[in-house]
Design an enzyme around this catalytic site. Structure first.
Site, PDB file in Angstrom:
ATOM      1  N   GLY A 114       0.827  -1.212   0.000  1.00 41.52           N
ATOM      2  CA  GLY A 114       0.000   0.000   0.000  1.00 41.52           C
ATOM      3  C   GLY A 114       0.855   1.253   0.000  1.00 41.52           C
ATOM      4  O   GLY A 114       0.445   2.300   0.521  1.00 41.52           O
ATOM      5  N   GLY A 165      -0.532   4.626  -1.193  1.00 40.38           N
ATOM      6  CA  GLY A 165      -1.693   5.170  -0.491  1.00 40.38           C
ATOM      7  C   GLY A 165      -1.346   6.347   0.413  1.00 40.38           C
ATOM      8  O   GLY A 165      -0.208   6.823   0.451  1.00 40.38           O
ATOM      9  N   GLN A 166      -2.372   6.811   1.137  1.00 45.07           N
ATOM     10  CA  GLN A 166      -2.204   8.025   1.944  1.00 45.07           C
ATOM     11  C   GLN A 166      -1.069   7.886   2.958  1.00 45.07           C
ATOM     12  O   GLN A 166      -0.169   8.721   3.014  1.00 45.07           O
ATOM     13  CB  GLN A 166      -3.518   8.343   2.685  1.00 45.07           C
ATOM     14  CG  GLN A 166      -3.481   9.685   3.412  1.00 45.07           C
ATOM     15  CD  GLN A 166      -4.553   9.821   4.497  1.00 45.07           C
ATOM     16  OE1 GLN A 166      -5.213   8.845   4.864  1.00 45.07           O
ATOM     17  NE2 GLN A 166      -4.719  11.024   5.012  1.00 45.07           N
ATOM     18  N   ASP A 187      -0.268  -7.929  -5.647  1.00 42.23           N
ATOM     19  CA  ASP A 187      -1.665  -7.965  -5.226  1.00 42.23           C
ATOM     20  C   ASP A 187      -1.704  -8.777  -3.930  1.00 42.23           C
ATOM     21  O   ASP A 187      -1.482  -9.993  -3.953  1.00 42.23           O
ATOM     22  CB  ASP A 187      -2.500  -8.633  -6.338  1.00 42.23           C
ATOM     23  CG  ASP A 187      -3.970  -8.725  -5.970  1.00 42.23           C
ATOM     24  OD1 ASP A 187      -4.325  -8.429  -4.803  1.00 42.23           O
ATOM     25  OD2 ASP A 187      -4.763  -9.107  -6.848  1.00 42.23           O
ATOM     26  N   TYR A 202     -16.021  -2.321   7.277  1.00 40.04           N
ATOM     27  CA  TYR A 202     -14.640  -1.911   7.560  1.00 40.04           C
ATOM     28  C   TYR A 202     -14.253  -2.308   8.998  1.00 40.04           C
ATOM     29  O   TYR A 202     -13.206  -2.900   9.239  1.00 40.04           O
ATOM     30  CB  TYR A 202     -14.550  -0.399   7.374  1.00 40.04           C
ATOM     31  CG  TYR A 202     -13.207   0.220   7.666  1.00 40.04           C
ATOM     32  CD1 TYR A 202     -12.115  -0.023   6.849  1.00 40.04           C
ATOM     33  CD2 TYR A 202     -13.046   1.093   8.742  1.00 40.04           C
ATOM     34  CE1 TYR A 202     -10.887   0.582   7.101  1.00 40.04           C
ATOM     35  CE2 TYR A 202     -11.834   1.698   8.993  1.00 40.04           C
ATOM     36  CZ  TYR A 202     -10.757   1.449   8.167  1.00 40.04           C
ATOM     37  OH  TYR A 202      -9.543   2.043   8.417  1.00 40.04           O
ATOM     38  N   LYS A 235     -11.469  -4.854  10.550  1.00 35.18           N
ATOM     39  CA  LYS A 235     -10.410  -4.385  11.456  1.00 35.18           C
ATOM     40  C   LYS A 235     -10.362  -5.240  12.730  1.00 35.18           C
ATOM     41  O   LYS A 235      -9.289  -5.581  13.213  1.00 35.18           O
ATOM     42  CB  LYS A 235     -10.599  -2.897  11.784  1.00 35.18           C
ATOM     43  CG  LYS A 235     -10.256  -1.975  10.619  1.00 35.18           C
ATOM     44  CD  LYS A 235      -8.787  -2.108  10.214  1.00 35.18           C
ATOM     45  CE  LYS A 235      -8.426  -1.387   8.953  1.00 35.18           C
ATOM     46  NZ  LYS A 235      -7.070  -1.630   8.479  1.00 35.18           N
ATOM     47  N   ILE A 269      -6.569  10.322   9.721  1.00 27.28           N
ATOM     48  CA  ILE A 269      -5.215  10.842   9.479  1.00 27.28           C
ATOM     49  C   ILE A 269      -5.305  12.004   8.492  1.00 27.28           C
ATOM     50  O   ILE A 269      -5.876  11.864   7.405  1.00 27.28           O
ATOM     51  CB  ILE A 269      -4.292   9.749   8.904  1.00 27.28           C
ATOM     52  CG1 ILE A 269      -4.266   8.504   9.806  1.00 27.28           C
ATOM     53  CG2 ILE A 269      -2.869  10.294   8.704  1.00 27.28           C
ATOM     54  CD1 ILE A 269      -3.631   8.679  11.148  1.00 27.28           C
TER      55      ILE A 269
HETATM   56  C1  AKB Z   1     -11.662   5.968   7.595  1.00 25.99           C
HETATM   57  O1  AKB Z   1     -12.298   7.028   7.812  1.00 25.99           O
HETATM   58  O2  AKB Z   1     -12.147   4.979   7.040  1.00 25.99           O
HETATM   59  C2  AKB Z   1     -10.244   5.891   8.097  1.00 25.99           C
HETATM   60  C3  AKB Z   1     -10.187   5.389   9.494  1.00 25.99           C
HETATM   61  C4  AKB Z   1     -10.527   6.268  10.618  1.00 25.99           C
HETATM   62  O3  AKB Z   1      -9.870   4.259   9.704  1.00 25.99           O
HETATM   63  N1  AKB Z   1      -9.626   7.176   7.993  1.00 25.99           N
END
Ligand code: AKB
Length: 322
Positions: A10, A13-14, A55, A144, A148, A174
């Site tokens: 990654g 990425g950011q 990948d 998400y 996590k 972030i």
């Molecule tokens: C998101 O907003 O999905 C991320 C996070 C807080 O994990 N920046």
């Protein structure tokens, strides 16, 4: 014997784009292997050291790089963020859980240490939302968040069962000025600075009063490296540590920006999907375990971050970069 190398997934990425460059500055350009999936890397990233497309959902592509470069540490950052994950839960599971699982398997086989970010997204509406403890209820309601929590459990499992040196941080939103975030709930706190500079106004997709933990990129990068350099004997948590630097609502960041951008205004056009995700996340986490175990100590608060963001983005805007 040559020193083992560091792999970043990654890396385009950011977080990855800035973490990779900082790792190269500290440990040497050739020691840090950057990888991405599709997005073209910046010239700086591509030319300052090795770069490959892989990948993470295909384990053989990860294993090949680890073997070829004699990798000792993996910073696994390739992930789908919360808003994109809610639109495409299958992809979120495949990348976030499947990709991490592959990296853990490779780390086990080749004896690598592994860093991976968790998130405030690993918490949910039944978690205490103020001073959220390090160890507490984790019943997230977004895909998400589900990925996590699964990732945190996998890291614990690989550490306990196989002795893999897993380490992680529960990052808040972030804020950065190099690479834009790719579809998260906290993205408004990045966009607002770009829009303040370009148009002197911003329409926020979260409503007034939505307080969330946040952090400026230099602290996020420092935290990851500091954790990976920490004495393993001091680490009580191998899933992920709560880390935060500030907590604010949209109106607070707007007021801070207005101190530097005269006439800056903000209105609201609430996105129900991202609002409901944000409402399920903590207002502010307790990060005392990270402070005690490995010396977490962020440098930037809202005022210092705003000053720096506007300075850096102002210069980029003057150069015609956005
Ligand atoms: C998101 O907003 O999905 C991320 C996070 C807080 O994990 N920046």
């Amino acid at each position: 014997m040559a020193e083992k190398r560091i792999l970043v997934t990654g890396a385009v990425g950011q977080i990855g784009s800035e973490l990779t460059m900082e790792l190269r500055r500290r440990f040497g350009n050739d020691r840090v292997v950057a990888t991405g999936r599709k997005t073209k890397p910046s010239k700086e990233l591509e030319e300052s050291g090795p770069f490959h497309f892989i990948d993470v959902s295909k384990i053989e592509t990860v294993a090949k790089i680890v073997k070829e470069y004699d990798v000792g540490t993996i910073y696994h950052l390739a992930a789908i963020l919360s808003a994109v994950g809610e639109n495409n839960p299958v992809l979120a599971w495949q990348v976030n859980v499947g990709g991490l699982f592959n990296c853990l398997e490779v780390a086990r086989e080749y004896g690598c240490a592994l860093f991976t970010p968790s998130s405030i997204g690993a918490f949910g509406p039944t978690t205490p939302l103020d001073h959220t403890p390090q160890v507490t209820i984790q019943r997230p309601t977004s895909m998400y968040g589900v990925t996590k929590v699964s990732g945190e459990l996998l890291c614990d499992y690989y550490h306990t069962r196989f002795g893999v040196d897993t380490r992680g941080l529960r990052y808040p939103g972030i804020i950065s000025n190099v690479t834009l975030p790719g579809g998260g709930t906290t993205d408004y706190a990045v966009e607002i600075y770009y829009e303040a500079i370009k148009h002197g106004r911003y329409t926020c997709f979260l409503k007034e009063g939505t307080r969330l933990d946040m952090m400026y990129m230099p602290d996020a990068v420092e935290g990851a490296i500091q954790l990976m350099e920490a004495d393993p004997g001091k680490l009580r948590h191998r899933n992920a540590y709560n880390v935060t630097a500030m907590s604010f609502a949209p109106e607070d960041i707007a007021a801070e920006i207005a101190k530097h951008v005269p006439g800056f205004t903000m209105d609201y056009d609430v996105d129900p999907v991202r609002q409901s995700i944000a409402d399920s996340w903590p207002n502010s986490m307790d990060d005392s375990a990270a402070r005690e175990d490995w010396g977490w100590n962020p440098k930037y608060d809202l005022a210092a971050m705003t000053e720096d963001m506007l300075k850096v983005l102002g210069e980029r805007h003057a150069r015609g970069e956005f």
